[in-house]
Motif scaffolding. Structure first.
Motif, PDB file in Angstrom:
ATOM      1  N   ALA A   1      18.072 -61.936  -7.316  1.00 25.96           N
ATOM      2  CA  ALA A   1      19.005 -62.845  -6.643  1.00 25.96           C
ATOM      3  C   ALA A   1      18.746 -62.863  -5.140  1.00 25.96           C
ATOM      4  O   ALA A   1      18.731 -63.924  -4.516  1.00 25.96           O
ATOM      5  CB  ALA A   1      20.444 -62.438  -6.937  1.00 25.96           C
ATOM      6  N   ASP A   2      18.546 -61.683  -4.554  1.00 20.54           N
ATOM      7  CA  ASP A   2      18.252 -61.608  -3.115  1.00 20.54           C
ATOM      8  C   ASP A   2      16.966 -62.353  -2.779  1.00 20.54           C
ATOM      9  O   ASP A   2      16.906 -63.086  -1.790  1.00 20.54           O
ATOM     10  CB  ASP A   2      18.146 -60.147  -2.662  1.00 20.54           C
ATOM     11  N   ALA A   3      15.935 -62.167  -3.602  1.00 25.56           N
ATOM     12  CA  ALA A   3      14.654 -62.853  -3.369  1.00 25.56           C
ATOM     13  C   ALA A   3      14.815 -64.362  -3.504  1.00 25.56           C
ATOM     14  O   ALA A   3      14.271 -65.133  -2.698  1.00 25.56           O
ATOM     15  CB  ALA A   3      13.592 -62.342  -4.340  1.00 25.56           C
ATOM     16  N   LEU A   4      15.577 -64.794  -4.488  1.00 30.06           N
ATOM     17  CA  LEU A   4      15.819 -66.230  -4.666  1.00 30.06           C
ATOM     18  C   LEU A   4      16.609 -66.792  -3.492  1.00 30.06           C
ATOM     19  O   LEU A   4      16.312 -67.884  -3.003  1.00 30.06           O
ATOM     20  CB  LEU A   4      16.563 -66.499  -5.979  1.00 30.06           C
ATOM     21  N   TRP A   5      17.628 -66.064  -3.032  1.00 33.56           N
ATOM     22  CA  TRP A   5      18.430 -66.552  -1.904  1.00 33.56           C
ATOM     23  C   TRP A   5      17.571 -66.682  -0.652  1.00 33.56           C
ATOM     24  O   TRP A   5      17.734 -67.608   0.129  1.00 33.56           O
ATOM     25  CB  TRP A   5      19.618 -65.625  -1.642  1.00 33.56           C
ATOM     26  N   GLU A   6      16.656 -65.757  -0.459  1.00 36.55           N
ATOM     27  CA  GLU A   6      15.780 -65.799   0.723  1.00 36.55           C
ATOM     28  C   GLU A   6      14.730 -66.895   0.617  1.00 36.55           C
ATOM     29  O   GLU A   6      14.108 -67.250   1.608  1.00 36.55           O
ATOM     30  CB  GLU A   6      15.128 -64.436   0.961  1.00 36.55           C
ATOM     31  N   ASN A   7      14.536 -67.447  -0.574  1.00 38.73           N
ATOM     32  CA  ASN A   7      13.584 -68.542  -0.790  1.00 38.73           C
ATOM     33  C   ASN A   7      14.261 -69.865  -0.417  1.00 38.73           C
ATOM     34  O   ASN A   7      14.542 -70.716  -1.245  1.00 38.73           O
ATOM     35  CB  ASN A   7      13.118 -68.539  -2.244  1.00 38.73           C
ATOM     36  N   LYS A   8      14.541 -70.022   0.871  1.00 39.11           N
ATOM     37  CA  LYS A   8      15.338 -71.140   1.375  1.00 39.11           C
ATOM     38  C   LYS A   8      14.624 -72.489   1.297  1.00 39.11           C
ATOM     39  O   LYS A   8      15.247 -73.530   1.473  1.00 39.11           O
ATOM     40  CB  LYS A   8      15.787 -70.848   2.803  1.00 39.11           C
ATOM     41  N   SER A   9      13.348 -72.477   0.993  1.00 39.80           N
ATOM     42  CA  SER A   9      12.614 -73.740   0.894  1.00 39.80           C
ATOM     43  C   SER A   9      12.825 -74.435  -0.451  1.00 39.80           C
ATOM     44  O   SER A   9      12.502 -75.608  -0.589  1.00 39.80           O
ATOM     45  CB  SER A   9      11.122 -73.494   1.113  1.00 39.80           C
ATOM     46  N   THR A  10      13.390 -73.723  -1.433  1.00 32.03           N
ATOM     47  CA  THR A  10      13.532 -74.276  -2.776  1.00 32.03           C
ATOM     48  C   THR A  10      14.998 -74.412  -3.166  1.00 32.03           C
ATOM     49  O   THR A  10      15.727 -73.422  -3.225  1.00 32.03           O
ATOM     50  CB  THR A  10      12.800 -73.389  -3.808  1.00 32.03           C
ATOM     51  N   ARG A  11      15.437 -75.623  -3.418  1.00 35.38           N
ATOM     52  CA  ARG A  11      16.837 -75.921  -3.767  1.00 35.38           C
ATOM     53  C   ARG A  11      17.330 -75.063  -4.926  1.00 35.38           C
ATOM     54  O   ARG A  11      18.377 -74.427  -4.849  1.00 35.38           O
ATOM     55  CB  ARG A  11      16.959 -77.403  -4.114  1.00 35.38           C
ATOM     56  N   GLU A  12      16.615 -75.045  -6.014  1.00 33.31           N
ATOM     57  CA  GLU A  12      17.080 -74.365  -7.218  1.00 33.31           C
ATOM     58  C   GLU A  12      17.155 -72.852  -7.050  1.00 33.31           C
ATOM     59  O   GLU A  12      17.985 -72.201  -7.692  1.00 33.31           O
ATOM     60  CB  GLU A  12      16.189 -74.728  -8.408  1.00 33.31           C
ATOM     61  N   SER A  13      16.332 -72.287  -6.171  1.00 34.43           N
ATOM     62  CA  SER A  13      16.391 -70.839  -5.934  1.00 34.43           C
ATOM     63  C   SER A  13      17.741 -70.443  -5.365  1.00 34.43           C
ATOM     64  O   SER A  13      18.381 -69.499  -5.830  1.00 34.43           O
ATOM     65  CB  SER A  13      15.281 -70.404  -4.970  1.00 34.43           C
ATOM     66  N   MET A  14      18.190 -71.178  -4.354  1.00 32.24           N
ATOM     67  CA  MET A  14      19.466 -70.856  -3.717  1.00 32.24           C
ATOM     68  C   MET A  14      20.644 -71.158  -4.640  1.00 32.24           C
ATOM     69  O   MET A  14      21.690 -70.520  -4.545  1.00 32.24           O
ATOM     70  CB  MET A  14      19.603 -71.593  -2.397  1.00 32.24           C
ATOM     71  N   MET A  15      20.481 -72.098  -5.555  1.00 29.07           N
ATOM     72  CA  MET A  15      21.554 -72.412  -6.491  1.00 29.07           C
ATOM     73  C   MET A  15      21.654 -71.364  -7.596  1.00 29.07           C
ATOM     74  O   MET A  15      22.751 -71.067  -8.074  1.00 29.07           O
ATOM     75  CB  MET A  15      21.327 -73.796  -7.083  1.00 29.07           C
ATOM     76  N   LEU A  16      20.539 -70.801  -7.995  1.00 25.64           N
ATOM     77  CA  LEU A  16      20.526 -69.809  -9.077  1.00 25.64           C
ATOM     78  C   LEU A  16      20.977 -68.429  -8.601  1.00 25.64           C
ATOM     79  O   LEU A  16      21.622 -67.693  -9.352  1.00 25.64           O
ATOM     80  CB  LEU A  16      19.117 -69.728  -9.687  1.00 25.64           C
ATOM     81  N   ALA A  17      20.661 -68.080  -7.379  1.00 24.14           N
ATOM     82  CA  ALA A  17      20.928 -66.727  -6.875  1.00 24.14           C
ATOM     83  C   ALA A  17      22.359 -66.241  -7.117  1.00 24.14           C
ATOM     84  O   ALA A  17      22.546 -65.112  -7.602  1.00 24.14           O
ATOM     85  CB  ALA A  17      20.563 -66.642  -5.388  1.00 24.14           C
ATOM     86  N   PRO A  18      23.402 -67.022  -6.813  1.00 21.08           N
ATOM     87  CA  PRO A  18      24.766 -66.520  -7.024  1.00 21.08           C
ATOM     88  C   PRO A  18      25.110 -66.220  -8.480  1.00 21.08           C
ATOM     89  O   PRO A  18      26.053 -65.492  -8.762  1.00 21.08           O
ATOM     90  CB  PRO A  18      25.662 -67.650  -6.494  1.00 21.08           C
ATOM     91  N   MET A  19      24.345 -66.770  -9.405  1.00 18.69           N
ATOM     92  CA  MET A  19      24.608 -66.560 -10.826  1.00 18.69           C
ATOM     93  C   MET A  19      24.015 -65.252 -11.340  1.00 18.69           C
ATOM     94  O   MET A  19      24.306 -64.849 -12.464  1.00 18.69           O
ATOM     95  CB  MET A  19      24.039 -67.729 -11.635  1.00 18.69           C
ATOM     96  N   LEU A  20      23.198 -64.605 -10.518  1.00 19.27           N
ATOM     97  CA  LEU A  20      22.481 -63.415 -10.982  1.00 19.27           C
ATOM     98  C   LEU A  20      23.038 -62.103 -10.442  1.00 19.27           C
ATOM     99  O   LEU A  20      22.425 -61.056 -10.641  1.00 19.27           O
ATOM    100  CB  LEU A  20      20.994 -63.533 -10.608  1.00 19.27           C
ATOM    101  N   VAL A  21      24.177 -62.160  -9.752  1.00 15.30           N
ATOM    102  CA  VAL A  21      24.765 -60.927  -9.210  1.00 15.30           C
ATOM    103  C   VAL A  21      26.138 -60.704  -9.822  1.00 15.30           C
ATOM    104  O   VAL A  21      26.805 -61.635 -10.259  1.00 15.30           O
ATOM    105  CB  VAL A  21      24.862 -60.947  -7.668  1.00 15.30           C
ATOM    106  N   SER A  22      26.551 -59.464  -9.823  1.00 14.58           N
ATOM    107  CA  SER A  22      27.864 -59.096 -10.336  1.00 14.58           C
ATOM    108  C   SER A  22      28.907 -59.253  -9.232  1.00 14.58           C
ATOM    109  O   SER A  22      28.789 -58.632  -8.169  1.00 14.58           O
ATOM    110  CB  SER A  22      27.835 -57.646 -10.826  1.00 14.58           C
TER     111      SER A  22
END
Length: 179
Positions: free
Chosen positions: A58-79
């Motif tokens: 999730a942290d890696a996806l959130w830091e991938n700010k160039s990709t829309r879907e990465s930032m959208m998926l990140a919050p779904m992968l943490v508790s």
């Protein structure tokens, strides 16, 4: 057989599910991302369910700010139960679009034990996106947040901020409905 790390596996799923028509439409309305696959929320939710909770990913996806879907998926992968309030504030202030902020609030922040405290704190920020997140989060916490939400909205209207005006008015309409 080729083995992929978790980030590569997620990106391969993005690629497999890409929708050029949606991606082109989004590209025309926002310049926030370099890469847009055009995935929708149910597709992202399916990927999250298959991936499971994975905070490093999730942290890696959130830091991938160039990709829309990465930032959208990140919050779904943490508790939500263990997600720190400091990181919640950071993610709120880093949300590049209202779409990402909406998903952040709906899929993660509203489930945290400190959601109302976070919304009240963000509502005091001079940054429009922080206040947008606060209002969206209060929306997700209704009806329990109604007294705080009304106070925040009344203050927000005095700021005349075009970034928050629409959601503020929608929340006030919803509050009027609850009365």
């Amino acid at each position: 057989m080729t083995s992929f790390n978790s980030m590569q596996a997620v990106k391969r799923q993005f690629f497999a599910l890409r929708n050029g028509i949606i991606a082109d439409t989004i590209r025309k309305t926002t310049g926030a991302y370099k890469i847009i696959f055009g995935l929708n929320l149910p597709q992202l939710s399916d990927i999250a369910a298959a991936t499971g909770k994975n905070e490093p990913l999730a942290d890696a996806l959130w830091e991938n700010k160039s990709t829309r879907e990465s930032m959208m998926l990140a919050p779904m992968l943490v508790s939500a139960e263990t997600f720190p309030i400091k990181k919640s504030r950071k993610w709120a202030s880093e949300a590049p679009t209202q779409e990402v902020a909406d998903i952040l609030c709906h899929k993660l922040l509203r489930h945290t034990p400190y959601a109302l405290e976070l919304a009240e704190s963000l509502a005091q920020s001079p940054v429009s996106m922080d206040r947008y997140v606060a209002i969206r989060l209060l929306f997700n916490l209704l009806p329990a947040s109604a007294p705080v939400a009304r106070k925040v909205c009344e203050h927000e209207l005095t700021l005349h901020d075009s970034e928050t005006m629409s959601i503020t008015r929608r929340l006030l309409d919803e509050l009027d409905f609850f009365q």
